[in-house]
Scaffold this active site. Sequence first.
Site, PDB file in Angstrom:
ATOM      1  N   ASP A 150       0.896  -3.755  11.831  1.00  0.00           N
ATOM      2  CA  ASP A 150       1.150  -3.842  10.188  1.00  0.00           C
ATOM      3  C   ASP A 150       1.507  -5.652  10.193  1.00  0.00           C
ATOM      4  O   ASP A 150       2.667  -5.843  10.759  1.00  0.00           O
ATOM      5  CB  ASP A 150       2.449  -3.011  10.150  1.00  0.00           C
ATOM      6  CG  ASP A 150       2.777  -3.130   8.478  1.00  0.00           C
ATOM      7  OD1 ASP A 150       3.017  -4.189   8.121  1.00  0.00           O
ATOM      8  OD2 ASP A 150       2.976  -2.046   7.943  1.00  0.00           O
ATOM      9  N   THR A 194      -1.314   7.479  -0.008  1.00  0.00           N
ATOM     10  CA  THR A 194      -2.776   7.351  -0.735  1.00  0.00           C
ATOM     11  C   THR A 194      -3.435   6.018  -0.109  1.00  0.00           C
ATOM     12  O   THR A 194      -4.516   5.946  -0.357  1.00  0.00           O
ATOM     13  CB  THR A 194      -2.510   7.139  -2.330  1.00  0.00           C
ATOM     14  OG1 THR A 194      -1.711   6.135  -2.437  1.00  0.00           O
ATOM     15  CG2 THR A 194      -1.661   8.461  -2.745  1.00  0.00           C
ATOM     16  N   ASP A 207       5.154  -6.441   8.779  1.00  0.00           N
ATOM     17  CA  ASP A 207       6.243  -6.048   9.677  1.00  0.00           C
ATOM     18  C   ASP A 207       6.291  -7.144  10.682  1.00  0.00           C
ATOM     19  O   ASP A 207       7.644  -7.586  11.237  1.00  0.00           O
ATOM     20  CB  ASP A 207       5.961  -4.672  10.215  1.00  0.00           C
ATOM     21  CG  ASP A 207       6.659  -3.530   9.071  1.00  0.00           C
ATOM     22  OD1 ASP A 207       7.433  -4.032   8.209  1.00  0.00           O
ATOM     23  OD2 ASP A 207       6.077  -2.439   9.262  1.00  0.00           O
ATOM     24  N   ARG A 263       0.744  -1.024  -0.067  1.00  0.00           N
ATOM     25  CA  ARG A 263       0.193  -0.072   0.112  1.00  0.00           C
ATOM     26  C   ARG A 263       0.808   1.286   0.055  1.00  0.00           C
ATOM     27  O   ARG A 263       1.705   1.374   0.679  1.00  0.00           O
ATOM     28  CB  ARG A 263      -0.711   0.358   1.076  1.00  0.00           C
ATOM     29  CG  ARG A 263      -1.799  -0.968   1.308  1.00  0.00           C
ATOM     30  CD  ARG A 263      -2.986  -0.598   2.427  1.00  0.00           C
ATOM     31  NE  ARG A 263      -2.764   0.096   3.607  1.00  0.00           N
ATOM     32  CZ  ARG A 263      -3.396   0.197   4.582  1.00  0.00           C
ATOM     33  NH1 ARG A 263      -4.751   0.228   4.376  1.00  0.00           N
ATOM     34  NH2 ARG A 263      -2.915   0.632   5.736  1.00  0.00           N
TER      35      ARG A 263
END
Length: 215
Positions: free
Chosen positions: A205, A113, A208, A109
């Site tokens: 995340d 944006t 991660d 991603r």
Amino acid sequence: MNLKQYPNVHVSTHPLLKHKITIIRNKETRTALFREIVNEIASLEGYEVFRNLKTKNIHIETPLEKTTQPMVDLKKICVVPILRAGLGMVEGLIKLVPEAKVGYIGIYRNEKTHKPVEYLCKLPKNIKQMEVFLIDPMLATGGSAIDAISTLKKHGAKKINFICIVAAPEGVKAFCKKYPDVTLYIGALDRKLNKNKYILPGLGDAGDRIHGTED
Ligand code: PRP
Ligand code: URA
């Protein structure tokens, strides 16, 4: 969110799955355990998802007599992780269907944006004849999953399922609007997205945390 209007969406109610998702939500859960549990979750979800696989009768002989018994054609199954985070679910799923083919779609991603950027696509040649199981732990805005499904369809995939661990209502709605023909399996349906398009309460995340790159 009222799921009655989305017949293609299945949210797990299994207590063990809920238990394991709580472990990976916890910020104290470090990489090694996080990876292990993500794979266990993938196996538990897979067990439910593969319930609908078609079987074909074959002739075999038991030590006692000849008989006709059901088998699944595992080579017609294609598992496609969305990189990076989807990689964390591959082993857990493949354990159940060891002869399945594996394809890869790489998407990240854009941080500003939040739109998906596809950077890799490597799929088996005869994907048209296969049932595809696209996997990614997170369905947030839905952008990455929608993009990956468009790619799968461009390559001729006809029967597609998407398996995620945590989903946001915003992503489920966007996904179902665009692809009501794709079956969506969710481990836990969360509350909402925050202003940075992260899922609340979520687990942070996923890429991660799986790959140990959060610090
Ligand atoms: C995460 C996640 C999904 C995507 C979900 O990937 O693994 O692919 O975000 O968000 P969306 O529904 O709003 O598209 P990320 O962009 O962090 O990439 P990574 O897996 O490579 O870290
Ligand atoms: N991607 C993630 O890894 N986590 C989120 O909460 C949203 C997108």
